[in-house]
Scaffold this motif. Sequence first.
Motif, mmCIF file in Angstrom:
data_model
loop_
_atom_site.group_PDB
_atom_site.id
_atom_site.type_symbol
_atom_site.label_atom_id
_atom_site.label_comp_id
_atom_site.label_asym_id
_atom_site.label_seq_id
_atom_site.Cartn_x
_atom_site.Cartn_y
_atom_site.Cartn_z
ATOM 1 N N ALA B 31 0.829 -1.220 0.000
ATOM 2 C CA ALA B 31 0.000 0.000 0.000
ATOM 3 C C ALA B 31 0.861 1.267 0.000
ATOM 4 O O ALA B 31 0.539 2.259 -0.664
ATOM 5 C CB ALA B 31 -0.929 0.006 1.220
ATOM 6 N N HIS B 32 1.971 1.217 0.720
ATOM 7 C CA HIS B 32 2.760 2.414 1.004
ATOM 8 C C HIS B 32 3.170 3.235 -0.219
ATOM 9 O O HIS B 32 2.901 4.452 -0.281
ATOM 10 C CB HIS B 32 3.982 2.030 1.860
ATOM 11 N N PRO B 33 3.801 2.632 -1.243
ATOM 12 C CA PRO B 33 4.257 3.474 -2.366
ATOM 13 C C PRO B 33 3.112 4.155 -3.116
ATOM 14 O O PRO B 33 3.345 5.099 -3.865
ATOM 15 C CB PRO B 33 5.007 2.490 -3.291
ATOM 16 N N PHE B 34 1.881 3.676 -2.904
ATOM 17 C CA PHE B 34 0.741 4.237 -3.646
ATOM 18 C C PHE B 34 -0.139 5.111 -2.738
ATOM 19 O O PHE B 34 -1.219 5.515 -3.145
ATOM 20 C CB PHE B 34 -0.081 3.105 -4.263
ATOM 21 N N ASN B 35 0.321 5.354 -1.532
ATOM 22 C CA ASN B 35 -0.497 6.092 -0.559
ATOM 23 C C ASN B 35 -1.875 5.458 -0.409
ATOM 24 O O ASN B 35 -2.882 6.161 -0.246
ATOM 25 C CB ASN B 35 -0.641 7.561 -0.958
ATOM 26 N N ALA B 36 -1.914 4.137 -0.513
ATOM 27 C CA ALA B 36 -3.187 3.438 -0.366
ATOM 28 C C ALA B 36 -3.383 3.074 1.107
ATOM 29 O O ALA B 36 -2.442 3.096 1.899
ATOM 30 C CB ALA B 36 -3.187 2.169 -1.224
ATOM 31 N N GLU B 37 -4.635 2.741 1.447
ATOM 32 C CA GLU B 37 -4.916 2.301 2.807
ATOM 33 C C GLU B 37 -4.653 0.796 2.882
ATOM 34 O O GLU B 37 -5.132 0.038 2.042
ATOM 35 C CB GLU B 37 -6.388 2.596 3.143
ATOM 36 N N ALA B 38 -3.888 0.382 3.874
ATOM 37 C CA ALA B 38 -3.664 -1.050 4.067
ATOM 38 C C ALA B 38 -4.720 -1.577 5.023
ATOM 39 O O ALA B 38 -4.940 -0.983 6.081
ATOM 40 C CB ALA B 38 -2.271 -1.290 4.641
ATOM 41 N N VAL B 39 -5.405 -2.658 4.639
ATOM 42 C CA VAL B 39 -6.399 -3.250 5.555
ATOM 43 C C VAL B 39 -6.096 -4.729 5.738
ATOM 44 O O VAL B 39 -5.656 -5.395 4.805
ATOM 45 C CB VAL B 39 -7.861 -3.045 5.065
ATOM 46 N N ASN B 40 -6.295 -5.219 6.964
ATOM 47 C CA ASN B 40 -6.034 -6.639 7.183
ATOM 48 C C ASN B 40 -7.306 -7.390 7.555
ATOM 49 O O ASN B 40 -7.255 -8.515 8.022
ATOM 50 C CB ASN B 40 -4.906 -6.849 8.215
ATOM 51 N N ARG B 41 -8.458 -6.687 7.385
ATOM 52 C CA ARG B 41 -9.745 -7.396 7.511
ATOM 53 C C ARG B 41 -10.529 -7.141 6.245
ATOM 54 O O ARG B 41 -10.736 -5.991 5.834
ATOM 55 C CB ARG B 41 -10.501 -6.897 8.733
ATOM 56 N N ILE B 42 -10.991 -8.215 5.645
ATOM 57 C CA ILE B 42 -11.620 -8.097 4.328
ATOM 58 C C ILE B 42 -12.902 -7.266 4.405
ATOM 59 O O ILE B 42 -13.270 -6.581 3.443
ATOM 60 C CB ILE B 42 -11.845 -9.511 3.729
ATOM 61 N N GLU B 43 -13.560 -7.253 5.581
ATOM 62 C CA GLU B 43 -14.777 -6.439 5.743
ATOM 63 C C GLU B 43 -14.469 -4.960 5.587
ATOM 64 O O GLU B 43 -15.367 -4.156 5.309
ATOM 65 C CB GLU B 43 -15.426 -6.627 7.125
ATOM 66 N N HIS B 44 -13.197 -4.597 5.777
ATOM 67 C CA HIS B 44 -12.858 -3.172 5.673
ATOM 68 C C HIS B 44 -12.658 -2.716 4.231
ATOM 69 O O HIS B 44 -12.393 -1.544 3.994
ATOM 70 C CB HIS B 44 -11.600 -2.871 6.505
ATOM 71 N N LEU B 45 -12.774 -3.633 3.300
ATOM 72 C CA LEU B 45 -12.669 -3.213 1.889
ATOM 73 C C LEU B 45 -13.921 -2.437 1.508
ATOM 74 O O LEU B 45 -15.045 -2.912 1.704
ATOM 75 C CB LEU B 45 -12.498 -4.420 0.960
#
Lengths: 243, 243
Positions: B31-45
């Motif tokens: 996620a980091h190089p794209f300034n994306a949000e990293a999520v580790n729970r699929i419900e958070h997509l």
Amino acid sequence: MAWHLAHALDAAHHTIAQVYSRNSRKAADLAHPFNAEAVNRIEHLSDEVDVILICVSDDAIDAVAQQLKNRNCLIAHTSGAIAMGVLQETSPFYGVFYPLQSLSQGKKVDFFSVPILTEGNNKAAEMQLDALGKTISNTVKNITSEQRKHLHLAAVFANNFTNALYAEAAEILSHHNLSFDLLRPLISETAQKVQKLPPQEAQTGPAKRHDELTINKHLELLNGQPEKEKVYRLLTEIIQKKF
Amino acid sequence: MAWHLAHALDAAHHTIAQVYSRNSRKAADLAHPFNAEAVNRIEHLSDEVDVILICVSDDAIDAVAQQLKNRNCLIAHTSGAIAMGVLQETSPFYGVFYPLQSLSQGKKVDFFSVPILTEGNNKAAEMQLDALGKTISNTVKNITSEQRKHLHLAAVFANNFTNALYAEAAEILSHHNLSFDLLRPLISETAQKVQKLPPQEAQTGPAKRHDELTINKHLELLNGQPEKEKVYRLLTEIIQKKF
């Protein structure tokens, strides 16, 4: 082979003095761009040259050697599969000058990237062949007839058999109305990867992963195509044993 | 796959909104190089995106699909071997977005030359996947799950099995103290030739010429190496039947 070597040698400012072929037309066609003499009788080949290169099919080398007895110049054949000894009665200096590449007449290759494998019956022959090789290639290596046989065999795996797999893949695609174009970038990348890595490290796919589910699905798709199925089973087994 | 697609999509000015992985560290790294949000729970997509691309190993796609039910955005997996139907409960719009290339993490490829094979459960899904594909590749083609299975199988022949032959060749060389470097130019040229020709036209070698003398010499060299001998016999037979 004659066409490619003549062009590479000419580009390196060697003089192509004579071109021999039983077929006068062929001799003339190849001799012409180099202002060489075309001869259609092997007796007309001069000894006043540095080297005579025999560029004929493997099964014709012996017959040519029979007609080139007791010469005084260096004589070499250009085959990967034929031992040096076939030339032993031709001259005190003989050997092998084998460019390892898949050559198609009329399609020039960058000869400097083509490895040339040499072998001489004595140090003088060896040194002369190596020196000649270095004027047209960046990779010249002296190997034995025994090593050359195995190198030629390895080349059959890496070139002829690889192409046969491409052909099998092309058939699978054409049976399902898919263009071979779809595989071309993958084929390039597969060859590209092993330019730096050893192939053992570049291996991927269901066989390496021991992904039996995918393997079984693929075998189902190959049902009724016994040759493709045999190839699939054999190469999968070989990969699985290694990983 | 996730790494390659994220870079290709970012380069085409798409926004990578979120990266999900069960492994928080992996999600964060990508996620980091794209300034994306990293999520580790699929419900958070989030559903507020154009597409969710599932880039996981084939046998994990079903499990991910089970956790992605009743979404509203387009959802696609990126596998060559898995049918589209596995996603049927995820969303009204689902499909496949399969880049056909051998991808190694960290080694960027020119994605525009990578064919992308798409499939959608309806016209809207198909058009959206095709449009997305065209922003990162010059070759986007809509094919059925059935065609894709065979394409994936053909890719195993052209990539994994070809590499296995390179490895056999490398072993032959190493047994005879020869460097694999000697074969690298031949491997490049073999792949290069079929970029324009169909492989049937590019075939060369002793099997094609029905040169039984050379074939028998090669089989002798393979004596005591049953796997290489089997490969040699099988591929020689297949080539000989064709020519």
